[in-house]
Design a protein around this motif. Structure first.
Motif, PDB file in Angstrom:
ATOM      1  N   GLU A 114       0.774  -1.063  -0.014  1.00 32.41           N
ATOM      2  CA  GLU A 114       0.024  -0.166   0.015  1.00 32.41           C
ATOM      3  C   GLU A 114       0.874   1.306  -0.106  1.00 32.41           C
ATOM      4  N   TYR A 170       0.023   4.277   0.944  1.00 33.39           N
ATOM      5  CA  TYR A 170      -0.405   5.415   1.751  1.00 33.39           C
ATOM      6  C   TYR A 170       0.873   6.100   2.390  1.00 33.39           C
ATOM      7  N   SER A 223      -0.588   7.281   7.612  1.00 32.81           N
ATOM      8  CA  SER A 223      -1.992   6.443   7.447  1.00 32.81           C
ATOM      9  C   SER A 223      -1.956   5.105   7.596  1.00 32.81           C
ATOM     10  N   ASP A 227      -7.537   8.368   1.441  1.00 39.67           N
ATOM     11  CA  ASP A 227      -6.244   8.588   2.808  1.00 39.67           C
ATOM     12  C   ASP A 227      -6.188   9.735   3.076  1.00 39.67           C
ATOM     13  N   TYR A 237      -6.857  12.600   7.708  1.00 35.82           N
ATOM     14  CA  TYR A 237      -6.345  11.716   7.035  1.00 35.82           C
ATOM     15  C   TYR A 237      -6.489  10.367   7.719  1.00 35.82           C
ATOM     16  N   VAL A 284      -6.603   5.904   6.518  1.00 31.09           N
ATOM     17  CA  VAL A 284      -7.375   4.909   5.491  1.00 31.09           C
ATOM     18  C   VAL A 284      -8.744   4.473   5.993  1.00 31.09           C
ATOM     19  N   GLU A 339      -6.816   9.235  -2.859  1.00 25.78           N
ATOM     20  CA  GLU A 339      -6.690   7.740  -2.532  1.00 25.78           C
ATOM     21  C   GLU A 339      -5.235   7.212  -2.953  1.00 25.78           C
ATOM     22  N   LEU A 340      -4.484   6.501  -1.815  1.00 25.06           N
ATOM     23  CA  LEU A 340      -3.150   6.038  -2.257  1.00 25.06           C
ATOM     24  C   LEU A 340      -2.198   7.251  -2.317  1.00 25.06           C
ATOM     25  N   ASN A 341      -2.114   8.093  -1.415  1.00 20.98           N
ATOM     26  CA  ASN A 341      -1.350   9.140  -1.308  1.00 20.98           C
ATOM     27  C   ASN A 341      -1.253  10.156  -2.611  1.00 20.98           C
TER      28      ASN A 341
END
Length: 859
Positions: free
Chosen positions: A283, A285, A289, A663, A705, A707, A741-743
């Motif tokens: 992941e 993130y 997160s 996230d 912030y 997830v 989403e996803l940093n």
């Protein structure tokens, strides 16, 4: 004596035997000697003449004809068809007859019997014919054969000359084969199965009369590979569709052992993902997160955050973030960063944790310098290192010097680990748990104790400030010019420090866990003799068994799985190494390695959309209330992807809503920053309870912030409150909301919201201004009334009309003032309801709605 007897005294004479030749399908027979009958009664008429030759034999297809009665010459010819293929020779008896004593032929005499042997000569009337309609053979590659197979033709002609096959010939050109006159086919070069698996050649035949076969014959030669032990039935590429779960890699794979008796097989399957992210698909993130997601204790400090106005100390560092927003910092021995004092934890206590991702290789040069990841040293005057983490000669060293206020004895100060992972140029996750005086290192979730611990005296207490540095160590004293030293060469990511607590094994495993790996489907169907085990990352699988069939079944169930909703696209290499054991021997067969790839296809990218009211118009009193206003009360967050479906043989795109996590969501102020003396933007802690969310705020805005689901983010954002206790100087506030989403790999649209403030002003007597009407109501103008007023002011209206107008205006002003008072009272009641959070305060959007209020309708 009778007279006739006196005339015909002698019998005719012929040879005792004859040999003749006749060509089939002809009628003339060549005899040796010629057919001639003699009679001693000659030249007596009739008695000395030959009148006939007679043949005696079973169905002899010949007849003898007298050509000259006087000379006795005759000829032998066929009376019917003569076929050599039916009968090659004839033998029969022939006799000659004279003409007797007179014209009547009475008292004739016949010669003795002569044997006639006739040979039938053949003509080349038939073509060679092959005995088989198709010839097949197989050869093993790499060998030269004297004879692969023999073709055979025959001829119906009866003679050796025309019935024998004197030559064969390969009609197909350019083939690596030759044929001899006996029909034996051989290869002229070594055949390769990889080059060509089969050949089809055409062959013809010639008899000794050079008559060619009417039809050529086909010869099929299959090339068999040399029996090479190895895995067969596998594909070099396996495509993986995101979201499909576990997929078999080798559904038809089997091991060819060339029939040798085996006692055991050991196969190791390795999934190579070193080029993906930080060693595998994880992941991406942010570190905060991920820690929240894995249940880590709060209070950690991210020392390598993404550059931003509030975290600008990393702005000068080199980043390598081209892999799906995975934030990586690359240090080449010339970059370092000083962490601001307000960020640095001031008291680490006896328990704290340092964690980081690191990729590092061997240091160049014969004598390697120290390479510092993290260093806390004196800012000026002296050069004391209070704590640091560095690499030296492929050893990881953690330095911790306590001061005399904490301890005054000789205590452990340097902890050394020598591990292959430190210099293997691969990503690893390092966690140092400090429970002074004990220090434990975790690498990829595996515990390592230091091989060397050195003691030292504590540091004397001083008033010199310290400097925390990433990527080098700060040398502020004992040099002419303060500078960085002991630069790091390698890559770092997610460097954090948490004072007061150590990390648990469960959290460490979660933080470094891969989201892709190998798997085995249907474990219950495996044979009992099969043994298997994975490494912790599930990137290596070892399968062992005694029976080849059991191993084959187990290998067909080896699968690849990626649990990420949006995995990193690209290839992953597969490598299979196999060891085979025979009875009484260590190894007996060499099995070639298998190299294949898993191609993870790109996922459908989500489109995150934020919708809601873009404008909120509220009276100043609402902003002054204890709770302020909720700008994002009507917010909605959705996400869609483009999916293709098949219809009528065509593939058409379609939009499908999907659910996934977010996230972070950032609310930024557009324009001036918040003034803490007169306004605030905040979210209550209770709004985050029961969610994997946290929040930070500053004068620039607020960031939520963690997830969590889009629904939880919606709930939290709707409870963000804006408050201004000095709204008199404020006309509007503009906010911009974005979610990720996803940093940051997938970001939403920029949702802009404007909060407008309605100010109350004192009523005036001038009727045209409608001063008593609140600004959040759109004015309703009455042209007739305005026209009449203007007429009065111009002095053209009659006095009676003027009186009426003045009275009407006074009445109208009274009504409006009463209405405004009641509206103000109503809003105060609604503000109290808003404080209790029972229901939403009323909202008006000046840009889209016109409202006319009749105060007389309220009682």
């Amino acid at each position: 004596m009778k007279p006739c007897e006196d005339v015909n005294k002698h019998k005719p004479w012929i040879e005792t035997s004859y040999h003749g030749v006749i060509t089939e399908n002809m009628d003339t027979v060549l005899l040796d000697p010629p057919l001639v009958a003699l009679d001693k009664d000659a030249p007596v008429p009739f008695a000395g003449e030959i009148c006939a030759f007679k043949i005696y034999g079973q169905d002899a297809p010949f007849e003898a004809v007298v050509l000259n009665r006087t000379s006795g010459e005759g000829v032998l010819r066929a009376s019917g068809p003569v076929d050599c293929e039916s009968q090659k020779e004839y033998t029969f008896i022939i006799q000659a007859y004279d003409c007797g004593a007179g014209p009547s032929g009475a008292d004739w005499k016949k010669s003795h019997k002569a044997v006639v042997h006739i040979q039938v000569d053949d003509i080349n009337e038939f073509c060679p014919v092959f005995r088989e309609p198709l010839y097949k053979a197989s050869v093993t590659e790499g060998k030269i054969y004297d004879s692969i197979l023999q073709v055979e033709a025959w001829d119906q002609d009866c003679s050796p000359q025309y019935s024998q096959i004197c030559n064969y010939e390969i009609v197909t050109s350019g083939t690596p084969f030759a044929i001899d006159r006996n029909g034996n086919i051989r290869n002229t070069e070594r055949l390769s199965y990889d080059k060509q698996q089969s050949y089809k050649i055409m062959v013809t035949a010639f008899d000794c009369g050079q008559k060619k076969a009417k039809d050529d014959v086909a010869v099929h030669i299959d090339v068999k590979p040399v029996c090479k032990p190895g895995w067969q039935g596998w594909n070099k590429r396996v495509d993986y569709e995101p979201g499909t779960g576990s997929k078999q890699l080798f559904p038809k794979m089997h091991l060819e052992t060339c029939g040798g008796p085996l006692s055991g097989v050991r196969a190791m399957v390795e999934l190579q993902t070193n080029h993906i992210g930080k060693g595998c698909d994880r992941e991406t993130y942010s570190e905060k997160s991920l820690q929240k997601l894995c249940g880590a204790a709060s209070g950690s400090t991210d020392l390598l955050p993404a550059p931003s106005p509030s975290t600008n100390w990393t702005a000068s560092l080199l980043t390598d973030s081209g892999r799906d927003s995975d934030l990586i910092y690359r240090f080449d021995g010339r970059q370092a960063a000083n962490v601001p004092d307000h960020v640095v934890p001031q008291n680490l206590t006896d328990q704290f944790t340092i964690a980081t991702w690191m990729k590092h290789g061997p240091s160049p040069g014969l004598r390697a310098e120290k390479e510092t990841l993290l260093c806390n040293s004196d800012k000026t005057e002296t050069n004391r290192h209070h704590y640091s983490l560095y690499v030296h000669n492929c050893r990881l060293v953690f330095l911790l010097r306590r001061d005399f206020t904490q301890v005054d004895t000789f205590r452990p100060a340097e902890f050394h680990w020598k591990l292959e992972q430190i210099c293997d140029k691969e990503w690893h996750y390092y966690v140092i748990n400090v429970e002074f005086p004990a220090v434990t290192l975790f690498v990829d979730g595996v515990t390592y104790e230091p091989y060397l611990v050195t003691d030292d005296w504590p540091i004397h207490t001083s008033k010199i400030d310290t400097q925390l540095t990433v990527g080098a160590c700060w040398q502020g004293g004992e040099v002419a010019t303060p500078r960085f030293t002991q630069y790091f060469h390698g890559s770092l990511s997610g460097l954090t420090i948490r004072p007061g607590r150590i990390e648990t094994q469960k959290v460490i495993s979660c933080l470094q866990a891969c989201k892709e790996g190998l798997d085995i489907n249907s474990l219950e169907s495996l044979a009992k003799d099969i043994k298997f085990h994975f490494n912790p990352a599930q990137s290596v699988l070892v399968v062992e068994g005694e029976d080849v069939d059991s191993i084959n079944t187990a290998m067909t169930k080896v699968s690849y799985i990626n649990s990420r909703q949006f995995p990193t696209a690209g290839l992953r290499r597969l490598h299979i190494t196999t060891t085979v054991q025979c009875f009484g021997e260590d190894t007996c067969l060499s099995i070639p390695d298998v190299k294949a790839v898993v191609m993870v296809l790109p996922p459908s990218e989500p489109r995150i959309t934020i919708t809601g009211s873009n404008r909120l118009v509220r009276p100043a009193a609402d902003l002054q209330g204890p709770l302020g206003v909720a700008p994002f009360k009507e917010l909605h967050i959705t996400s869609t992807v483009m999916k293709g479906d098949s219809f009528g043989g065509f593939r058409r795109p379609g939009v499908m809503e999907v659910m996934h996590n977010l996230d972070y969501c950032d609310i930024l102020l557009i324009g001036e920053e918040l003034n803490p003396d007169r306004e605030s933007l905040e979210i209550r802690h209770s709004a985050l309870l029961g969610k994997h969310l946290d929040a930070t705020n500053s004068t620039s805005g607020i960031s939520i912030y963690g997830v969590d689901s889009m629904a939880h983010y919606e709930q939290a954002l709707r409870q963000v409150r804006y408050r201004s206790w000095r709204p008199a100087t404020l006309s509007e506030r503009r906010f911009r909301l974005t979610c990720s989403e996803l940093n940051g790999r997938y970001t939403s649209n920029e949702f802009n919201l404007e909060v407008s403030v309605l100010h109350r002003s004192a009523p005036v007597e001038h009727v045209n201004h409608m001063a008593a009407q609140p600004q959040y109501m759109r004015p309703v103008h009455h042209p007739l009334m305005i026209h009449t007023l203007n007429s009065h002011m111009s002095g053209t209206a009659p006095p009676a009309a003027t009186v009426v107008i003045v009275v009407c205006i006074a009445a109208l002003v009274v009504i409006v003032v009463i209405g405004v008072y009641r509206i103000h009272t109503t809003h105060q009641e609604e503000s109290r309801e808003d404080e209790d959070e029972v229901k939403d305060p009323e909202e008006w959007d000046n840009s889209a709605l016109t409202i006319t209020v009749n105060p007389m309708e309220r009682s």
